[in-house]
Scaffold this motif. Sequence first.
Motif, mmCIF file in Angstrom:
data_model
loop_
_atom_site.group_PDB
_atom_site.id
_atom_site.type_symbol
_atom_site.label_atom_id
_atom_site.label_comp_id
_atom_site.label_asym_id
_atom_site.label_seq_id
_atom_site.Cartn_x
_atom_site.Cartn_y
_atom_site.Cartn_z
ATOM 1 N N ARG A 43 15.982 -15.670 112.217
ATOM 2 C CA ARG A 43 15.879 -15.807 110.761
ATOM 3 C C ARG A 43 17.013 -16.687 110.235
ATOM 4 O O ARG A 43 18.152 -16.604 110.694
ATOM 5 N N ASN A 44 16.679 -17.519 109.281
ATOM 6 C CA ASN A 44 17.654 -18.409 108.667
ATOM 7 C C ASN A 44 18.313 -17.683 107.495
ATOM 8 O O ASN A 44 17.637 -17.350 106.512
ATOM 9 N N PRO A 45 19.618 -17.423 107.565
ATOM 10 C CA PRO A 45 20.283 -16.682 106.486
ATOM 11 C C PRO A 45 20.261 -17.400 105.140
ATOM 12 O O PRO A 45 20.412 -16.769 104.093
ATOM 13 N N ARG A 46 20.035 -18.714 105.161
ATOM 14 C CA ARG A 46 20.040 -19.474 103.909
ATOM 15 C C ARG A 46 18.701 -19.415 103.167
ATOM 16 O O ARG A 46 18.605 -19.859 102.025
ATOM 17 N N SER A 47 17.687 -18.882 103.826
ATOM 18 C CA SER A 47 16.370 -18.858 103.188
ATOM 19 C C SER A 47 15.771 -17.457 103.085
ATOM 20 O O SER A 47 14.572 -17.303 102.871
ATOM 21 N N THR A 48 16.608 -16.439 103.211
ATOM 22 C CA THR A 48 16.081 -15.066 103.215
ATOM 23 C C THR A 48 15.473 -14.655 101.876
ATOM 24 O O THR A 48 14.694 -13.707 101.818
ATOM 25 N N ARG A 49 15.797 -15.375 100.805
ATOM 26 C CA ARG A 49 15.221 -15.064 99.491
ATOM 27 C C ARG A 49 14.422 -16.254 98.959
ATOM 28 O O ARG A 49 14.309 -16.450 97.754
ATOM 29 N N ILE A 50 13.834 -17.020 99.852
ATOM 30 C CA ILE A 50 13.094 -18.211 99.423
ATOM 31 C C ILE A 50 11.927 -17.849 98.515
ATOM 32 O O ILE A 50 11.533 -18.624 97.634
ATOM 33 N N ASP A 51 11.374 -16.657 98.707
ATOM 34 C CA ASP A 51 10.241 -16.252 97.884
ATOM 35 C C ASP A 51 10.633 -15.951 96.430
ATOM 36 O O ASP A 51 9.764 -15.784 95.571
ATOM 37 N N GLN A 52 11.931 -15.908 96.149
ATOM 38 C CA GLN A 52 12.414 -15.650 94.796
ATOM 39 C C GLN A 52 12.908 -16.926 94.105
ATOM 40 O O GLN A 52 13.355 -16.878 92.955
ATOM 41 N N LEU A 53 12.827 -18.059 94.795
ATOM 42 C CA LEU A 53 13.337 -19.305 94.248
ATOM 43 C C LEU A 53 12.292 -20.034 93.414
ATOM 44 O O LEU A 53 11.083 -19.830 93.580
ATOM 45 N N SER A 54 12.775 -20.905 92.544
ATOM 46 C CA SER A 54 11.875 -21.767 91.792
ATOM 47 C C SER A 54 11.342 -22.858 92.713
ATOM 48 O O SER A 54 11.866 -23.077 93.819
ATOM 49 N N THR A 55 10.330 -23.562 92.252
ATOM 50 C CA THR A 55 9.752 -24.628 93.060
ATOM 51 C C THR A 55 10.796 -25.681 93.418
ATOM 52 O O THR A 55 10.900 -26.108 94.574
ATOM 53 N N LEU A 56 11.591 -26.103 92.448
ATOM 54 C CA LEU A 56 12.614 -27.117 92.713
ATOM 55 C C LEU A 56 13.671 -26.590 93.670
ATOM 56 O O LEU A 56 14.155 -27.327 94.546
ATOM 57 N N GLU A 57 14.040 -25.334 93.558
ATOM 58 C CA GLU A 57 15.024 -24.751 94.473
ATOM 59 C C GLU A 57 14.484 -24.712 95.900
ATOM 60 O O GLU A 57 15.228 -24.920 96.868
ATOM 61 N N ILE A 58 13.185 -24.442 96.055
ATOM 62 C CA ILE A 58 12.570 -24.454 97.389
ATOM 63 C C ILE A 58 12.627 -25.861 97.979
ATOM 64 O O ILE A 58 12.981 -26.049 99.150
ATOM 65 N N VAL A 59 12.298 -26.858 97.157
ATOM 66 C CA VAL A 59 12.356 -28.252 97.611
ATOM 67 C C VAL A 59 13.766 -28.602 98.049
ATOM 68 O O VAL A 59 13.977 -29.209 99.118
ATOM 69 N N ASP A 60 14.762 -28.225 97.260
ATOM 70 C CA ASP A 60 16.160 -28.542 97.586
ATOM 71 C C ASP A 60 16.599 -27.844 98.873
ATOM 72 O O ASP A 60 17.326 -28.427 99.688
ATOM 73 N N LEU A 61 16.167 -26.607 99.056
ATOM 74 C CA LEU A 61 16.540 -25.851 100.255
ATOM 75 C C LEU A 61 15.947 -26.499 101.504
ATOM 76 O O LEU A 61 16.650 -26.701 102.508
ATOM 77 N N ILE A 62 14.660 -26.825 101.453
ATOM 78 C CA ILE A 62 14.019 -27.459 102.610
ATOM 79 C C ILE A 62 14.666 -28.802 102.909
ATOM 80 O O ILE A 62 14.931 -29.147 104.068
ATOM 81 N N ASN A 63 14.962 -29.566 101.869
ATOM 82 C CA ASN A 63 15.594 -30.868 102.057
ATOM 83 C C ASN A 63 16.977 -30.734 102.687
ATOM 84 O O ASN A 63 17.359 -31.519 103.572
ATOM 85 N N ALA A 64 17.729 -29.734 102.242
ATOM 86 C CA ALA A 64 19.067 -29.512 102.802
ATOM 87 C C ALA A 64 18.985 -29.161 104.285
ATOM 88 O O ALA A 64 19.796 -29.620 105.102
ATOM 89 N N GLU A 65 17.991 -28.355 104.659
ATOM 90 C CA GLU A 65 17.814 -28.002 106.064
ATOM 91 C C GLU A 65 17.385 -29.217 106.883
ATOM 92 O O GLU A 65 17.843 -29.414 108.009
ATOM 93 N N ASP A 66 16.504 -30.030 106.312
ATOM 94 C CA ASP A 66 16.032 -31.217 107.030
ATOM 95 C C ASP A 66 17.155 -32.201 107.327
ATOM 96 O O ASP A 66 17.088 -32.948 108.307
ATOM 97 N N GLN A 67 18.178 -32.211 106.487
ATOM 98 C CA GLN A 67 19.285 -33.139 106.706
ATOM 99 C C GLN A 67 20.088 -32.806 107.969
ATOM 100 O O GLN A 67 20.860 -33.637 108.444
ATOM 101 N N MET A 68 19.878 -31.638 108.526
ATOM 102 C CA MET A 68 20.573 -31.262 109.758
ATOM 103 C C MET A 68 19.890 -31.850 110.997
ATOM 104 O O MET A 68 20.486 -31.892 112.076
ATOM 105 N N VAL A 69 18.643 -32.282 110.832
ATOM 106 C CA VAL A 69 17.850 -32.673 111.997
ATOM 107 C C VAL A 69 18.404 -33.917 112.689
ATOM 108 O O VAL A 69 18.555 -33.942 113.916
ATOM 109 N N ALA A 70 18.701 -34.966 111.921
ATOM 110 C CA ALA A 70 19.171 -36.212 112.534
ATOM 111 C C ALA A 70 20.453 -36.004 113.330
ATOM 112 O O ALA A 70 20.628 -36.570 114.421
ATOM 113 N N ALA A 71 21.343 -35.170 112.812
ATOM 114 C CA ALA A 71 22.599 -34.899 113.523
ATOM 115 C C ALA A 71 22.328 -34.174 114.838
ATOM 116 O O ALA A 71 22.969 -34.450 115.860
ATOM 117 N N ALA A 72 21.386 -33.241 114.815
ATOM 118 C CA ALA A 72 21.049 -32.501 116.034
ATOM 119 C C ALA A 72 20.446 -33.428 117.085
ATOM 120 O O ALA A 72 20.752 -33.322 118.279
#
Length: 303
Positions: free
Chosen positions: A12-41
């Motif tokens: 489980r990702n500790p940064r998204s445990t309450r994703i179901d309580q976020l606004s649409t824009l907050e969900i977009v920002d969260l997913i985008n922030a996680e995606d930014q880790m991919v290139a480094a990996a």
Amino acid sequence: MPTPDTRLTEQRNPRSTRIDQLSTLEIVDLINAEDQMVAAAVAEERQQIAHAIDIAVDCFRKGGRLFYVGAGTSGRLGVLDASEMPPTYSTDPGMVQGIIAGGLDALVRAQEGAEDRPQDGASAIDERQVNTNDFVLGIAASGTTPFVHGALKRARELGARTGFLLCTYPSEKLMQSHDVVIAPLVGPEVITGSTRMKAGTATKMVLNTISTAAMVRTGKVYGNLMVDLQVTCQKLQDRGERILMETLGIERWEATHLLDESGGHVKIAIVMNKLGLDAQDARRELDVAGGSIADVVGDLGAR
């Protein structure tokens, strides 16, 4: 107390445990922030990716093939990358192939049970007559898919070189079993276990890099132009003409005529123009040079 799952893809990702309580824009920002880790990996695996490319190139030069083997998202991404090679680089469709558990039906409709049968993976390898000149790259985000392991086991028995692409910590056994192991650690998904997200993005990046670099190393690119394309549609006709105009300094009508004379092969058209040859002799020159246009007409970048 159940044994904790050590696979990163299932945690489980500790940064998204309450994703179901976020606004649409907050969900977009969260997913985008996680995606930014991919290139480094993916960058952390640069040495292993380069090794996989060198294996693929060596196999191609021996007349061998590259196979991607996966199930679900991993399988679909392998089939996607393989299917884009012929129109982009004029490769024979058999040169890079994608094998997906459940067959072609699994591309558009999930065939979840198909991934659990290692014998089906082995059969897929036998059907394609894999041999010592081939490279089989297994793709499984979790590293545990039976279909993939069955295919790789059979490929090794047949003397093929093998690799594994996963998004969790590889075991010592896995490391020792294959010629190369690529493990971009993208971390737990925003939605637990949904490996079509970060793991899928990392997988596509790695496969794009492997296939693209292998095409470059086998002479299918001139400068940074895809000169080995063959005209099969209006878009590629336009692209081919523009490449000829840029590399040869000719007008559009001349490019159109030259492309027609070459049978729709941009690389052959360039050699025809540069060396004053007909299409047959231009092809022969390229064959002697192993397909490397720079070895025939010089380095585009240097000019």
